[in-house]
Design a protein around this motif. Structure first.
Motif, PDB file in Angstrom:
ATOM      1  N   ARG A  45       0.825  -0.977   0.089  1.00  0.00           N
ATOM      2  CA  ARG A  45       0.026   0.068  -0.054  1.00  0.00           C
ATOM      3  C   ARG A  45       0.986   1.148  -0.135  1.00  0.00           C
ATOM      4  O   ARG A  45       1.999   1.425   0.756  1.00  0.00           O
ATOM      5  N   ALA A  93      -1.914   0.903   8.371  1.00  0.00           N
ATOM      6  CA  ALA A  93      -2.370   2.436   7.833  1.00  0.00           C
ATOM      7  C   ALA A  93      -2.666   3.402   9.012  1.00  0.00           C
ATOM      8  O   ALA A  93      -2.904   3.011  10.006  1.00  0.00           O
ATOM      9  N   ASP A 100      -4.093   8.130   5.034  1.00  0.00           N
ATOM     10  CA  ASP A 100      -3.848   7.156   3.977  1.00  0.00           C
ATOM     11  C   ASP A 100      -5.163   6.809   3.056  1.00  0.00           C
ATOM     12  O   ASP A 100      -4.768   6.054   2.066  1.00  0.00           O
ATOM     13  N   THR A 145      -7.490   2.439  -0.642  1.00  0.00           N
ATOM     14  CA  THR A 145      -7.632   2.261   1.009  1.00  0.00           C
ATOM     15  C   THR A 145      -9.031   2.704   1.293  1.00  0.00           C
ATOM     16  O   THR A 145      -9.400   3.893   1.239  1.00  0.00           O
ATOM     17  N   THR A 165      -6.005  -3.345   7.368  1.00  0.00           N
ATOM     18  CA  THR A 165      -6.724  -2.387   6.494  1.00  0.00           C
ATOM     19  C   THR A 165      -7.620  -3.259   5.606  1.00  0.00           C
ATOM     20  O   THR A 165      -7.368  -4.407   5.408  1.00  0.00           O
TER      21      THR A 165
END
Length: 393
Positions: A306, A342, A346, A361, A374
């Motif tokens: 990510r 995260a 984010d 996200t 996440t």
């Protein structure tokens, strides 16, 4: 960037800036998400920074990381083929890191030989994926008429357990409201209950912090997901249709065309004012900026990384698909659960496996100091919903 000079006409410089939402014009990038085209193209060598990120976050040696990336790419490309070969006996699939292979659940062994001929492994299961998806949809229906209590954090289809898994806070199963919801869920189909010590999921937008990718109406910061023809996609909870967007330098980027949250968590932002798009996810100096070449869905068990404007670059694994997450604002459906951490700000940022876009996200729990999990909204659903084309290399 809004103002372009000679240096920014050079591709490497553009790639280094791309996650800020600009670079090559749409005409310069030709989408390529077709399975035949992706399968025909040789896989690029693994980026040394990505290998190092997998070493850090998954505890792999460099050789193990490179091998796993190759194996996962093969598994993702096999997925549509084995689904067709399994037909009505398809019980879902997942990547098994120990074997380095895609594993396909089958309710009828008559299909096993054809599936194994592709290089995938097989496992007997009692229920088809269609049956599990139907049961999960029934639980979603229950949640609309009987909202899940806060101690129920979510529910998902788990192909490895061949069941709909409902996660609840540790010690809450005897609570009257939790028990009533679980009883209603169990009546809808095959349900397994999983107690967890994880915190309640939350969305990950944040207040203004200077120098970050984009701001909504001047007071909320989120992260760009992926460039699409005409703009970019991000999380729905970041803004509403008509909300104005400015870039990290304070210059106008554009506005939200549409967004959906709760229920879904996606949005489409149309850009203008000289901002361009490029097929790149920012590596934040941890890895080289990642060229996006398509959007093959990674199976459960695959590694995933990510990129976000607060905690930058982190990796983990795909833990579950088609999960309903019970945020305080309401349930969001069909999210993908990951072990990647995260933090606020984010939200909307990119999830990738290798060079394949996975999603944006949505939210999570924990942080990148002590750990957490996440969820992301799958990018292919967003593209389909808005009729968008991913900008690819």
């Amino acid at each position: 960037m809004r103002h372009v000079n000679g240096i920014r006409a050079v591709l490497p410089a553009l790639l280094a800036l791309t996650s800020l939402g600009f670079g090559l014009s749409p005409a310069a990038a030709v989408p390529d998400t077709a399975p035949a085209a992706a399968a025909a193209r040789p896989a690029p060598a693994a980026d040394p920074g990505l290998v190092d990120a997998l070493r850090r976050d998954l505890g792999l040696t460099p050789d193990q990381a490179r091998t796993r990336l190759d194996q996962e790419a093969t598994a993702a490309r096999l997925l549509p083929r084995v689904r067709d070969l399994a037909g009505s006996a398809y019980g879902g699939a997942w990547f098994d890191p120990a074997r380095g292979r895609l594993v396909v659940g089958l309710t009828d062994s008559a299909h096993a030989a054809a599936v194994r001929a592709t290089g995938a492994a097989t496992a007997p299961v009692a229920r088809t994926e269609a049956a599990l998806d139907g049961a999960k949809a029934a639980v979603d229906t229950v949640s609309r008429s009987r909202p899940a209590p806060a101690a129920v954090t979510g529910w998902r289809v788990d192909p490895r357990r061949n069941a709909v898994v409902v996660t609840v806070a540790a010690g809450s199963r005897t609570d009257g409201r939790v028990k009533a919801f679980l009883d209603a869920a169990a009546a809808a189909g095959p349900v397994a209950v999983e107690e967890t010590a994880e915190q309640a999921p939350r969305t990950l937008s944040a207040g203004v912090v200077g120098g970050d990718p984009y701001y909504i109406n001047g007071n909320t910061r989120c992260s760009i997901g992926f460039a699409v023809q005409g703009g970019f996609v991000s999380a729905g909870h970041c803004g509403r249709a008509g909300s104005s967007v400015v870039g990290w330098d304070g210059s106008a980027m554009g506005s939200f065309v549409d967004s959906s949250f709760p229920g879904n968590d996606y949005s489409y932002i149309r850009i203008g004012n000289g901002w361009w798009t490029v097929p790149v996810v920012l590596g934040w100096g941890t890895v080289s900026d990642v060229l996006v070449r398509g959007s093959w869905q990674a199976p459960v068990g695959s590694s995933v990384c990510r990129s976000g404007s607060t905690t930058h670059w982190h990796c983990g694994t795909v833990l579950g698909l088609n999960e309903t997450v019970n945020y305080s604002q309401g349930a969001v459906y069909q999210l993908t659960r990951t072990s990647v951490c995260a933090e606020p700000g984010d939200s909307g940022g990119s999830f990738v496996t290798g060079d394949q876009a996975q999603g944006v996200t949505s939210g999570g729990w924990g942080n990148c100091s002590s750990g957490g999990q996440t969820w992301f909204q799958p990018v292919n659903e967003i593209l389909s919903r808005y009729g968008l084309t991913l900008v690819t290399a």
